[in-house]
Design an enzyme around this catalytic site. Structure first.
Site, mmCIF file in Angstrom:
data_model
loop_
_atom_site.group_PDB
_atom_site.id
_atom_site.type_symbol
_atom_site.label_atom_id
_atom_site.label_comp_id
_atom_site.label_asym_id
_atom_site.label_seq_id
_atom_site.Cartn_x
_atom_site.Cartn_y
_atom_site.Cartn_z
ATOM 1 N N THR A 72 -47.200 -109.489 -42.147
ATOM 2 C CA THR A 72 -48.304 -109.061 -41.286
ATOM 3 C C THR A 72 -48.772 -110.173 -40.356
ATOM 4 O O THR A 72 -49.210 -109.912 -39.224
ATOM 5 C CB THR A 72 -49.477 -108.574 -42.163
ATOM 6 N N SER A 97 -42.091 -108.139 -45.825
ATOM 7 C CA SER A 97 -41.557 -108.721 -47.062
ATOM 8 C C SER A 97 -40.847 -107.714 -47.967
ATOM 9 O O SER A 97 -39.951 -108.115 -48.704
ATOM 10 C CB SER A 97 -42.631 -109.512 -47.808
HETATM 11 N N1 ASP Z 1 -46.221 -105.258 -45.717
HETATM 12 C C1 ASP Z 1 -46.576 -106.579 -45.280
HETATM 13 C C2 ASP Z 1 -45.527 -107.559 -45.788
HETATM 14 O O1 ASP Z 1 -45.565 -107.926 -46.943
HETATM 15 C C3 ASP Z 1 -47.918 -106.918 -45.785
HETATM 16 C C4 ASP Z 1 -48.403 -108.288 -45.468
HETATM 17 O O2 ASP Z 1 -47.750 -109.127 -44.893
HETATM 18 O O3 ASP Z 1 -49.567 -108.512 -45.820
HETATM 19 O O4 ASP Z 1 -44.691 -107.931 -45.016
#
Ligand code: ASP
Length: 330
Positions: free
Chosen positions: A16, A60
């Site tokens: 994010t 991720s």
């Molecule tokens: N879905 C995102 C990720 O883990 C969430 C984040 O980065 O907070 O890439």
């Protein structure tokens, strides 16, 4: 010319912290590079001499074992080139797992810090820039050397071994349940605690896919899922078991069938904090019974971290898994 500043390498792995909305108005997706992250926080260059590299522009959940091994290789290469500290930016969903994986194999003393963001850079209260500055400050802090891999977010510093994402949306999501942060950032960095010991680094696994499912045990567990998974040739099974390491009798019987078929079966506590025990309870399916039957307790490791430890141990050809879990899970 030597600026006298600490040399910090940043590897951007997506998440994010690097996501923006596209023109279609849909949800955010990874689009920012390491250079973009730096450009958003010009004051970083007053804190340290920065080298920034984009390693993976991925959410991720998309990262693979090969990405994690590549991140490790980046960190080693930067350490060899004289970096004083390293920061990896990463999605928060699996950040604690990448941090713990790196912690298992990282044998250097320079700070290796992971950070991320809960709010995208396009949001008015984006937490990425602040977390990145905090991470670079932590990576530049000699007092944080020799502690293994650390996670910095929300002005707190956590050990990779203890940290977990504990809230789906809050910016205070990273916590070390049952332990707490080891340091805090304010005007200065105050280090309150050091780990009493740091287990020896393990060999870096080849990035092949190792099949180790995590199964959460529930009330009235009939053991069906354990039998079903055990019949599909996994390399091992990790059970997120009840309390201090307990299973229903049918789940215990299924787990014993898996052990007798030659599978390593690890039981962690599904509570998210505190250890599996060894001798407090004595009924069928209790922790002492499971140990007697050949299962292995994960100690303080959560099931998802126990899975990574088992992965690394199996790839390294470890035969005494119980001893290794006693050492690394303590
Ligand atoms: N879905 C995102 C990720 O883990 C969430 C984040 O980065 O907070 O890439």
């Amino acid at each position: 010319m030597d600026s006298g500043m600490r040399r910090i390498a940043i590897g951007a792995m997506g998440g994010t912290i690097a996501m923006m909305p596209d023109e279609t108005g849909g949800g955010v997706t990874p689009s920012l590079t390491a250079d973009d992250l730096l450009a958003a926080v010009p004051s970083l260059t007053e804190i340290a001499e920065i080298t920034a590299v984009t390693l993976a522009g991925a959410p991720s959940p998309h990262l693979t074992m090969a990405d994690l091994v590549a991140a490790y290789q980046f960190c080693v290469a930067q350490a060899e080139c004289g970096a004083d500290g390293i920061v990896l930016t990463h999605g928060t969903d699996t950040l604690e797992e990448t941090a713990y994986f790196l912690d298992l194999v990282w044998d250097r003393d320079i700070p290796l810090i992971l950070t991320g963001a809960m709010r995208a850079p396009s949001e008015p209260s984006a937490d990425g820039p602040g977390n990145l500055v905090a991470a670079v400050r932590a990576a530049s802090c000699p007092e944080l050397a020799g502690m293994g891999v650390l996670v910095v977010a929300n002005d707190e510093v956590h050990l990779a071994r203890t940290v977990a994402k504990t809230h789906a949306t809050a910016t205070w999501t990273f916590a070390s349940p049952g332990w707490g942060p080891i340091a805090r950032l304010a005007e200065d960095i105050t280090v309150m605690m050091r780990p009493a010991r740091r287990p020896a680094a393990l060999p870096v696994p080849d990035p092949r896919q190792v099949k180790i499912p995590v199964l959460e045990s529930t009330a009235a567990d009939d053991g069906w899922a354990i039998d079903a998974v055990a019949h599909d040739n996994p390399d091992g099974i990790v059970l997120a078991s009840l309390g201090v390491g307990h299973l229903s009798v049918p789940a215990r019987d299924a787990a014993v069938r898996a052990v007798r078929s030659g599978l390593p079966v690890i039981f962690a506590s599904r509570t998210g904090a505190g250890p599996t025990l060894t001798r407090a309870y004595g009924y069928a399916g209790s922790e002492s019974d499971l140990l007697d039957l050949g299962l292995i307790g994960a100690g303080y490791l959560t099931a998802r971290k126990a899975r990574l430890l088992l992965h690394v141990l199996l790839c390294a050809g470890h035969t005494d898994l119980a001893a290794a879990f006693a050492e690394y899970g303590a």
